[in-house]
Design a protein around this motif. Structure first.
Motif, PDB file in Angstrom:
ATOM      1  N   ALA A  82       0.791  -0.988  -0.028  1.00 40.00           N
ATOM      2  CA  ALA A  82      -0.081   0.070   0.055  1.00 40.00           C
ATOM      3  C   ALA A  82       1.157   1.291   0.348  1.00 40.00           C
ATOM      4  N   GLN A  83       2.184   1.736   0.668  1.00 36.37           N
ATOM      5  CA  GLN A  83       3.338   2.471   0.972  1.00 36.37           C
ATOM      6  C   GLN A  83       3.555   2.778  -0.755  1.00 36.37           C
ATOM      7  N   ALA A  84       3.906   1.573  -0.979  1.00 35.43           N
ATOM      8  CA  ALA A  84       5.070   1.199  -2.347  1.00 35.43           C
ATOM      9  C   ALA A  84       3.732   1.970  -3.641  1.00 35.43           C
ATOM     10  N   ARG A  85       2.344   1.912  -3.230  1.00 32.57           N
ATOM     11  CA  ARG A  85       1.533   1.966  -4.621  1.00 32.57           C
ATOM     12  C   ARG A  85       1.762   3.404  -3.833  1.00 32.57           C
ATOM     13  N   GLU A  86       1.226   3.826  -3.181  1.00 32.40           N
ATOM     14  CA  GLU A  86       0.756   5.667  -2.774  1.00 32.40           C
ATOM     15  C   GLU A  86       2.204   6.267  -3.196  1.00 32.40           C
ATOM     16  N   ARG A  87       2.719   5.368  -2.743  1.00 35.62           N
ATOM     17  CA  ARG A  87       4.325   6.751  -3.290  1.00 35.62           C
ATOM     18  C   ARG A  87       4.401   6.903  -4.880  1.00 35.62           C
ATOM     19  N   PHE A  88       4.000   5.469  -5.188  1.00 29.46           N
ATOM     20  CA  PHE A  88       4.334   5.459  -6.567  1.00 29.46           C
ATOM     21  C   PHE A  88       3.094   6.596  -7.479  1.00 29.46           C
ATOM     22  N   GLU A  89       2.554   6.800  -6.939  1.00 28.52           N
ATOM     23  CA  GLU A  89       1.051   7.199  -7.232  1.00 28.52           C
ATOM     24  C   GLU A  89       1.201   9.262  -6.861  1.00 28.52           C
ATOM     25  N   ARG A  90       2.170   9.373  -6.116  1.00 26.57           N
ATOM     26  CA  ARG A  90       2.237  10.280  -5.926  1.00 26.57           C
ATOM     27  C   ARG A  90       3.224  11.012  -6.812  1.00 26.57           C
ATOM     28  N   ASP A  91       4.035  10.188  -6.712  1.00 26.20           N
ATOM     29  CA  ASP A  91       5.461  10.328  -7.962  1.00 26.20           C
ATOM     30  C   ASP A  91       4.539  11.290  -9.258  1.00 26.20           C
ATOM     31  N   TYR A  92       4.078   9.917  -9.511  1.00 24.76           N
ATOM     32  CA  TYR A  92       3.474  10.224 -11.170  1.00 24.76           C
ATOM     33  C   TYR A  92       2.666  11.306 -11.134  1.00 24.76           C
ATOM     34  N   LEU A  93       2.058  11.908 -10.044  1.00 27.70           N
ATOM     35  CA  LEU A  93       1.502  13.328 -10.317  1.00 27.70           C
ATOM     36  C   LEU A  93       2.076  14.584 -10.373  1.00 27.70           C
ATOM     37  N   VAL A  94       3.123  14.159  -9.859  1.00 33.58           N
ATOM     38  CA  VAL A  94       3.958  15.489  -9.406  1.00 33.58           C
ATOM     39  C   VAL A  94       4.739  15.189 -10.863  1.00 33.58           C
ATOM     40  N   GLY A  95       4.741  13.876 -11.310  1.00 33.21           N
ATOM     41  CA  GLY A  95       6.060  13.779 -12.202  1.00 33.21           C
ATOM     42  C   GLY A  95       4.359  14.889 -13.893  1.00 33.21           C
ATOM     43  N   LEU A  96       4.018  14.347 -13.915  1.00 29.39           N
ATOM     44  CA  LEU A  96       3.253  15.351 -15.213  1.00 29.39           C
ATOM     45  C   LEU A  96       2.633  16.481 -14.667  1.00 29.39           C
ATOM     46  N   LEU A  97       2.903  16.232 -13.985  1.00 35.13           N
ATOM     47  CA  LEU A  97       2.354  18.925 -13.628  1.00 35.13           C
ATOM     48  C   LEU A  97       3.523  19.330 -13.518  1.00 35.13           C
ATOM     49  N   LYS A  98       4.925  17.902 -13.437  1.00 39.28           N
ATOM     50  CA  LYS A  98       5.606  18.971 -13.844  1.00 39.28           C
ATOM     51  C   LYS A  98       6.103  19.186 -15.578  1.00 39.28           C
ATOM     52  N   LEU A  99       5.663  18.365 -16.164  1.00 42.98           N
ATOM     53  CA  LEU A  99       6.161  17.622 -17.262  1.00 42.98           C
ATOM     54  C   LEU A  99       4.799  18.881 -17.904  1.00 42.98           C
ATOM     55  N   THR A 100       3.201  18.894 -17.662  1.00 42.78           N
ATOM     56  CA  THR A 100       3.246  20.446 -18.436  1.00 42.78           C
ATOM     57  C   THR A 100       2.541  21.360 -17.088  1.00 42.78           C
ATOM     58  N   ASP A 101       3.641  22.323 -16.754  1.00 47.78           N
ATOM     59  CA  ASP A 101       3.814  22.762 -16.257  1.00 47.78           C
ATOM     60  C   ASP A 101       2.811  23.508 -15.442  1.00 47.78           C
ATOM     61  N   GLY A 102       2.423  22.672 -14.731  1.00 50.20           N
ATOM     62  CA  GLY A 102       0.653  22.640 -13.720  1.00 50.20           C
ATOM     63  C   GLY A 102      -0.536  22.756 -14.456  1.00 50.20           C
TER      64      GLY A 102
END
Length: 451
Positions: free
Chosen positions: A393-413
């Motif tokens: 559960a922790q690994a999935r939560e961390r992956f999901e957060r990092d994935y979202l952060v990466g997408l938002l960085k890629l699209t400048d928010g």
């Protein structure tokens, strides 16, 4: 008896083939899809895979490609009801061992299975007739199983082998295992560490010298090449051999004879060379520190030992193995490791690999005053930070957060663009952001400052 993995989505045919192969003396595991086959491979490595080409989802050739990428020495036989000559040519060119068209004769399949097993793992063990050749290597990991399969295959030949791996990963143990599995097993195995002997003495150690050839040479000395005649010479840390000796070693390998220091006549030798290094020999060649011609003489076959961190499932096995051996040395009755102590061992980083694990177990054996080794002693012996182990559960939560952060960085928010990349509608995407406490505005690029 061999372990076979059988893959076919036809339940009746799967049962028939399983019965036929079991009757031939093999242990058969049957699965009905490529995904199930890959899961089974992660659990235990078979000696042969027999698979139908037409499978639901991923087909047999795609399954073969993934198996070949992970286990290049594992043979695969493909079965198909719609085979053509071009299909068979393409499959064998990609590395498939054999390609049989249904309906096929049962004997033809058994013949192909026996041929594949004979090539994948020679039936005759020259050293002991069983698995004694590798008894010093304690492991249950798939990585090591793959390596040992390749080691036994190459042991049957006389090819020079270069063993690569970090210090303490067990290169000399593997070299000894290859020697014991080879036709030279009854002859000497001689090991020399090229970095441990001063350059001035290394030539004499390897090739020998005659009396009076230099100051201190008060008698003839037989070199290690002659001492290993008929057997195997293991050159450890070959990357540290001085350039002048690299030239002389190359000449010995080419001429298959050695001339002792101070002698006028060469002595013929019949030696199989195994060498090992933790250095990057490609980089050393580029820098002119290691001869390219010698490299290709030594590196006919290359085997790479995994680090202990890459085979963590072996840590409890190795720790208890070392503990059993060391209890006699320290005359103590030890029953094992406390659960939290074993967890500390399995999650620690191991820069010194198996050698470091042995040292840690020896230290706690020497210092413990209780039959069950406690966590405190293990932590004291380790003196290194532990690797963080997350729950699923922790690994999935961390992956999901990092994935979202990466997408938002890629699209400048830009949340709309990020949701589109994630293939989610905006409402669902905003819910995900809210759950992780993220707002698109955090990731908007700063406007340029006017000068």
């Amino acid at each position: 008896m061999a372990n076979l993995l059988l893959v076919d989505d036809d339940a009746d045919l799967l049962k028939l083939l399983s019965m036929r192969l079991t009757a031939a003396g093999h242990r058969v595991t049957s699965v009905e899809s490529a995904e199930a086959a890959l899961t089974q491979l992660a659990v235990a490595r078979p000696q042969l895979v027999v698979s139908d080409v037409q499978l639901p989802g991923r087909d047999g050739l795609a399954l073969f490609d993934e198996i070949h990428a992970r286990h290049p020495a594992l043979p695969v036989i493909l079965l198909t009801a719609h085979g053509t000559i071009p299909d068979a040519v393409d499959a064998t060119a990609r590395g498939v061992f054999s390609y049989l068209t249904k309906p096929f004769d049962g004997k033809a399949l058994l013949d192909k299975v026996n041929e594949a097993l004979a090539l994948a793992a020679p039936a005759v063990d020259h050293a002991t007739g069983n698995d004694g050749w590798r008894e010093a290597i304690v492991s249950r990991s798939n990585r090591m199983a793959e390596l040992l399969t390749e080691a036994k295959m190459v042991a049957a030949s006389d090819a020079s082998v270069l063993l690569r791996g970090e210090s303490g990963s067990g290169k000399e143990l593997l070299a000894q295992a290859i020697h014991r599995a080879s036709p030279r097993a009854a002859k000497p195995f001689v090991a020399v560490n090229c970095s441990a002997i001063p350059e001035a003495l290394l030539e004499s150690e390897l090739f020998g010298h005659v009396k009076g050839s230099f100051t201190g040479a008060v008698a003839n000395h037989t070199g290690l090449f002659v001492a290993a005649d008929g057997g195997t010479l293991f050159l450890d840390e070959i990357g540290d051999m001085p350039p002048a000796l690299q030239v002389k070693l190359l000449r010995v390998l080419q001429e298959r004879s050695v001339r002792p220091v101070g002698a006028t006549q060469a002595v013929p030798v019949d030696v199989r060379i195994l060498s090992a290094t933790h250095r990057d020999l490609d980089a050393a060649m580029a820098q002119g520190q290691f001869r390219e011609d010698l490299y290709y003489r030594l590196n006919v076959v290359s085997l790479h030992l995994p680090t202990l961190g890459e085979r963590r499932e072996d840590i409890p096995l190795l720790a208890n193995h070392f503990l059993a051996k060391l209890t006699a040395k320290y005359d103590k009755r030890l029953t094992g490791f406390a659960p939290d102590a074993m967890k500390a061992l399995t999650t620690a980083s191991w820069p010194g690999n198996v050698r470091q694990l042995h040292n840690v177990v020896e230290q706690v054996c020497a210092l413990t005053t209780t039959p069950l080794i406690p966590l405190t002693l293990v932590q004291r012996a380790l003196r290194v930070p532990s690797v963080e182990v997350l729950t699923y559960a922790q690994a999935r939560e961390r992956f999901e957060r990092d994935y979202l952060v990466g997408l938002l960085k890629l699209t400048d928010g830009n949340a709309a663009d990020a949701a589109r990349l994630a293939d989610r509608n905006r409402t669902e995407f905003y819910r995900l952001l809210q759950r992780h406490g993220l707002t698109p505005g955090q990731f908007k690029a700063e406007p340029p400052v006017a000068e």
